[in-house]
Design an enzyme around this catalytic site. Structure first.
Site, PDB file in Angstrom:
ATOM      1  N   GLU A 411      -4.451   4.775  -0.549  1.00 21.92           N
ATOM      2  CA  GLU A 411      -5.261   5.945  -0.206  1.00 21.92           C
ATOM      3  C   GLU A 411      -6.107   6.459  -1.362  1.00 21.92           C
ATOM      4  O   GLU A 411      -5.922   7.587  -1.825  1.00 21.92           O
ATOM      5  CB  GLU A 411      -4.361   7.036   0.375  1.00 21.92           C
ATOM      6  CG  GLU A 411      -3.733   6.551   1.669  1.00 21.92           C
ATOM      7  CD  GLU A 411      -2.929   7.602   2.409  1.00 21.92           C
ATOM      8  OE1 GLU A 411      -2.188   8.337   1.753  1.00 21.92           O
ATOM      9  OE2 GLU A 411      -3.048   7.665   3.641  1.00 21.92           O
ATOM     10  N   GLU A 487       1.860   0.682   6.970  1.00 26.98           N
ATOM     11  CA  GLU A 487       2.694   1.818   7.347  1.00 26.98           C
ATOM     12  C   GLU A 487       2.622   1.958   8.866  1.00 26.98           C
ATOM     13  O   GLU A 487       1.545   1.892   9.448  1.00 26.98           O
ATOM     14  CB  GLU A 487       2.209   3.121   6.697  1.00 26.98           C
ATOM     15  CG  GLU A 487       2.364   3.111   5.195  1.00 26.98           C
ATOM     16  CD  GLU A 487       1.831   4.376   4.509  1.00 26.98           C
ATOM     17  OE1 GLU A 487       1.851   5.455   5.115  1.00 26.98           O
ATOM     18  OE2 GLU A 487       1.395   4.253   3.351  1.00 26.98           O
TER      19      GLU A 487
HETATM   20  C1  GAL Z   1       0.388   7.844   4.524  1.00 26.52           C
HETATM   21  C2  GAL Z   1       0.608   7.702   3.043  1.00 26.52           C
HETATM   22  C3  GAL Z   1       2.042   7.847   2.667  1.00 26.52           C
HETATM   23  C4  GAL Z   1       2.648   9.035   3.342  1.00 26.52           C
HETATM   24  C5  GAL Z   1       2.502   8.897   4.816  1.00 26.52           C
HETATM   25  C6  GAL Z   1       3.017  10.076   5.581  1.00 26.52           C
HETATM   26  O1  GAL Z   1      -0.905   8.225   4.782  1.00 26.52           O
HETATM   27  O2  GAL Z   1       0.153   6.475   2.574  1.00 26.52           O
HETATM   28  O3  GAL Z   1       2.136   7.969   1.283  1.00 26.52           O
HETATM   29  O4  GAL Z   1       1.997  10.182   2.929  1.00 26.52           O
HETATM   30  O5  GAL Z   1       1.140   8.813   5.137  1.00 26.52           O
HETATM   31  O6  GAL Z   1       4.325  10.355   5.339  1.00 26.52           O
END
Ligand code: GAL
Length: 969
Positions: A411, A487
């Site tokens: 990010e 993620e």
């Molecule tokens: C993503 C980010 C993570 C964490 C997650 C939400 O956007 O890469 O570090 O913030 O969201 O828990």
């Protein structure tokens, strides 16, 4: 303080090299150091003078983060910088920890070159040895070495001083979603570097899956020799390929390592070599010629008492815990982990995406789609700092077979500095792939990476039906890339829901290669009052509340139900019943292994009680193979019977003992009326009934029906047998989960629930009639200020020694929002501590998180039925329950039977108290037992940061019925 606000890397450091532990002398400087915390940068550096008197300073262990030892307060933010965005400047209020250590070095070190190595200092450390300044560490999660040869005093006392600043220019590049904690949090060591020692080297160990042969090449700028006894290799020269014949390759499933050494006259370095070749072939990421499916998690380094310090035994156990839950991959979100963690990944077998220590998320303009113009990623002044971080990660970790992809960070938008990193990494290490989710068009990367897409989006991409890029060439290139979800399945609080749906897509489309659940661990800080503290608990000006508690394991690393669900969905073997109920289907979903390492057993349970057991012979299945097996010889049963097949490890391995259950599956046996796999949805019914004739009243103004008594005026249930009951009425509220409260899918469900008043429904009696064997009650349930309502008909019937209830619920007007749940709630006296049930269990389950719950008979105490989510919320639901008994110590209690199924939860507090609690200690027994018996719940979804529940798992108010029978015990 120029060094604090310079863009580039810290001055004075030696060129980076691989992390090794050789036979050269090494002195760990871990231990108790003298420590002083100042609220800003001290005006002078007197303490750098070896003669400085630090006797009144406190003692602090190193490694440590000082906030974890009572100095200063931790602060949690997700993406917001906790200081003004004014790069590269930092606030004057810059907590600074001076650390001092006196240590002696044996005489034998005289004349030996030596380095001082810091494996992690957050965020910036200025270093002096014996009064001479060595330089500055920047890049918190990366090592820095300084040459101390001219300054070291062998045979004498040495004084090492490290001034650590919480904020530095580096903080702008370290805006990861985690607690801001500072200190010397990884090892510090003095390491001899003999002149005739082994300089840095790079191990390349390729595997040719067609021939089964390995090729080893160790690149090194010196005349070292390489030995790998198991391969018959000794005295091998560097910088040229050695064809070592047939080898056992390395993979996460079969992590074979060859122990070897790289030696020079004055030093020997042990190495562990894993042969493997990473490629993208026809759009599919392969290792050793086989498709890899990432069943991964994102792992931060955090400890509830020790902050960023994760002791090695804790790390080993947590990686073993991952393996025991069928996790095969780790993304090191969002920085390189402690170097020893990668040794463990090599040894235990985990694919690793090693991520660079860069995140500039706070430059995101609020509400906008893109980073601000001042984002460091595209500012040439930050170029060296970006590149330096990439170089230090790759050089440190390049010899680990487990690392198959480098990630440019997280990010940080996309800018020219990413190009610097990618170009360098590609030329330095062409054998690994590049990952970066911020590169949506995949200009720099080898894989396409997404976070939190819906299942539908994943499927569209996998089918190549997603929105193409404007540039057709680039689009064609991207569409030939493997898709990885860096993620997904946000595990905050109760959830994630919907894992199975993703897995189905991953298992179906070769290019959809799985992903990494966000995230492994809840970052709650142990706290005397709160149990576990989260954002805001330390009075932070800006914070993101409990968004840091979004892991599959609780802060103390005990598994949450989410992890149990992951284990089931990720299982590398699936076992299911054929539709005709006559066969068992076993599928090997490993990437590499056959099933030879597993032992299969079966057990038959009738009404949840053991009826028979045996072993199941499964033929040799290679990855992807399936066997349709005849059922074993089973005794005839008449009650509801389930065959459970379990696959267990045949022998101990490094992460589990023989007998560890890797996978299981169930199939229902014999004729059955109910569906094989009950959907847990609410059956719709005909319109509410009209009341029957009023005939009977009792003397005591109670209505008596079999074992039950009701208030003759209100129709409220008062007693079942000896058991007083209160508030037996329709309930729709659940204490919102973090996902219910999440914005990932638009306006949070919970916000809509509160607006509709679902947490404050009032009940009004509309009608009531009593017959010889029944009581009919009709109520209207609605919230203040709202027109829409639910009309509930309760038809209570005498059924011998039991009491039957049929509830029908029908909306009146449009509620405009799905219901959290719908069912009957009852308040019972304290003391009913034990619950036994026949249904899905033993763990909690919801409509989209029920894979891990099997049908069986289970017993738990009321306390055991609660799941201790760090921020209290709906939890503990058991689903597809056929019957449940609540019993007190004397064995008396209540039995509830469903027709056919119901969901239940039992608590010592009601849903409102659960909703109002902020931390676990807020939950205290109110002196009664609250039982909810539900027709259904809305699913969980992942909206805390991702999609909400699938549309069909939103509980839309519609005619609904629930049939129950109550019997006193
Ligand atoms: C993503 C980010 C993570 C964490 C997650 C939400 O956007 O890469 O570090 O913030 O969201 O828990």
């Amino acid at each position: 303080m120029t060094y604090l606000t310079q863009y580039g890397p810290g001055p004075g450091a030696l060129p980076p090299r691989a992390h090794v532990v050789s036979d050269a002398p090494r002195i760990s400087l871990a231990g108790q150091w003298r420590f002083r915390l100042s609220s800003g940068v001290p005006a002078d550096a007197d303490c750098a003078d070896p003669g400085f008197d630090d006797s009144d300073w406190e003692l602090l262990p190193v490694p440590s983060t000082w906030h974890s030892h009572g100095h200063g307060l931790p602060a949690y933010t997700n993406e917001t910088y906790p200081f003004p965005i004014d790069p590269p400047n930092v606030p004057d209020e810059n907590p600074t920890g001076d650390h001092r250590l006196r240590f002696t070095v044996p005489d034998t070190w005289a004349g030996t070159p030596a380095v001082l190595r810091f494996d992690g200092v957050d965020s910036c450390g200025r270093i002096w040895l014996n009064g001479r300044e060595l330089g500055v560490c920047l890049g918190s999660r990366l090592p820095t070495e300084f040459d101390v040869t001219p300054h070291l005093l062998p045979g004498e006392e040495n004084v090492l001083v490290v001034r650590v600043h919480q904020w530095s220019s580096g903080s702008y590049l370290e805006d990861q979603d985690q607690w801001w904690l500072s200190g010397i949090f990884r090892d510090v060591a003095l390491i001899a570097r003999p002149a005739d020692g082994v300089p840095d080297f790079f191990v390349h160990a390729d595997y040719d899956h067609l021939t089964g042969e390995g090729v080893l090449r160790v690149d090194c700028d010196a005349e070292v020799t390489v030995a790998v006894p198991a391969l018959g290799l000794s005295g091998a020269a560097p910088n040229r390929p050695h064809h070592v014949g047939v080898v056992e390759p390395w993979s996460a499933e079969s992590p074979h390592l060859y122990d070897g050494t790289v030696s020079a006259a004055g030093e020997t370095v042990p190495v562990r070599i894993g042969f493997r070749t990473v490629r993208v072939t026809d759009g599919v990421l392969t290792v050793n010629g086989r498709r890899v499916l990432f069943r991964g998690v994102n792992r931060h380094e955090f400890h509830p008492e020790l902050g960023r310090v994760v002791p090695l035994d804790v790390a080993r156990e947590e990686l073993a815990l991952m393996k025991r839950h069928n996790i095969n991959a780790v993304r090191t979100s969002h920085y390189p982990p402690h170097p020893a963690v990668l040794d463990l990944c090599d040894e235990l077998g985990l694919w690793v995406v090693d991520e660079c220590d860069i995140e500039t998320h706070g430059f995101w303009i609020s509400g906008a789609e893109v980073m601000g113009d001042d984002n460091p990623a595209d500012d040439p002044r930050w170029g060296d700092a970006f590149l330096d971080r990439m170089v230090r990660m790759v050089e440190r970790d390049k010899n680990h077979p487990s690392v198959i992809m480098w990630s440019l960070g997280n990010e940080s938008g996309l800018g020219r500095n990413h190009t610097l990193m990618a170009d360098w990494a590609r030329s330095r290490d062409p054998d690994r792939l590049l990952h970066y989710e911020g590169d949506a068009e995949c200009r720099l990367t080898d894989v396409r990476s997404r976070m939190y897409p819906t299942v539908e989006e994943v499927e569209l991409i996998a089918r190549k039906e997603d929105e193409p890029l404007d540039d057709p060439e680039r689009d064609a290139r991207r569409s030939k890339m493997p898709l990885v979800l860096c993620e997904y399945a946000h595990a905050m609080g109760n959830g994630p829901g919907g894992l199975r749906a993703y897995q189905d897509v991953f298992e179906h489309y070769p290019q959809a290669q799985g992903g990494f659940v966000w995230e492994w661990l809840d970052h709650g800080i142990s706290h005397p009052r709160y149990g576990y503290a989260y954002g805001g608990d330390f009075g932070e000006e800006v914070h993101h509340g409990n968004f840091c508690c979004d892991g599959l394991v609780f802060p103390d690393r005990t598994p949450s139900p989410g992890l149990t669900e992951v284990a089931k969905v990720f299982a590398p073997v699936t076992v299911s019943g054929a539709a005709d109920g006559r066969q068992i289907i076993v599928v090997n979903r490993h990437d590499v292994l056959s099933l030879d390492h597993l032992v299969f057993t079966w057990s038959l349970e009738e009404e949840g009680l053991p009826a028979a057991r045996g072993t199941l012979t499964v033929p040799r299945l290679m990855p992807g193979d399936r066997a349709d097996l005849d059922l074993p010889d089973l005794p005839v049963t008449t009650g509801e019977s389930w065959l459970t097949v379990r696959a267990r490890l045949a022998a101990d391995n490094l992460w589990a003992k023989a007998g560890h259950e890797v996978a299981w599956g169930q199939c229902r046996i014999g004729p059955f009326a109910a569906p094989q796999d009950p959907p847990g949805a609410v059956p719709a019914t005909a319109a509410p009934r009209s009341p029957g004739a009023t005939t009977r009243r009792t003397e005591a103004d109670d209505v008596r029906l079999g074992p039950a008594a009701f208030d003759a005026r209100t129709g409220t249930l008062l007693r079942i047998g000896e058991l007083p009951v209160s508030k037996a009425r329709l309930g729709v509220w659940r204490a919102p989960t973090d996902n219910d409260l999440g914005r990932g899918a638009g306006t949070p469900l919970a916000e809509r629930w509160y607006a509709a008043g679902l947490n404050r429904m009032r009940h009004r009696l509309l009608d009531m009639s009593v017959g010889d064997d029944h009581l009919f009650v009709r109520t209207r349930i609605a919230a203040a200020g709202q027109r829409a309502a639910l009309v509930a008909d309760y038809l209570w019937r005498e059924r011998g020694a039991a009491l039957a209830l049929e509830i029908r619920v029908e909306p009146e007007g449009a509620l405009g929002v799905p219901l959290p749940r719908v069912g009957l709630e009852l308040t019972l006296p304290d003391g009913l501590d034990e619950v036994e049930w026949f249904g899905r269990g033993p763990g909690e389950a919801y409509a989209d998180s029920r894979e891990a719950a099997r049908v069986g008979r289970f017993t738990r105490t009321v306390d055991q039925l609660q799941t201790p989510y760090v921020r209290p919320q709906e939890n503990g639901n058991r689903t597809d329950t056929r019957w449940a008994e609540l019993r007190g110590g004397d064995g008396h209690g209540l039995r509830v039977t469903g027709e056919p199924f119901f969901d239940f939860a039992v608590r010592r507090w009601d849903a409102e108290a659960l909703d109002n609690a902020r931390h676990l200690p807020d939950l205290r027994s109110d002196g009664s037992v609250h039982l909810s018996l539900d027709a259904a719940h809305t699913g969980l979804g992942s909206a805390a940061c991702g999609p909400g529940p699938a549309p069909d798992l939103l509980l839309i108010a519609r005619p609904t019925q629930l049939l129950l029978e109550f019997k006193p015990l």
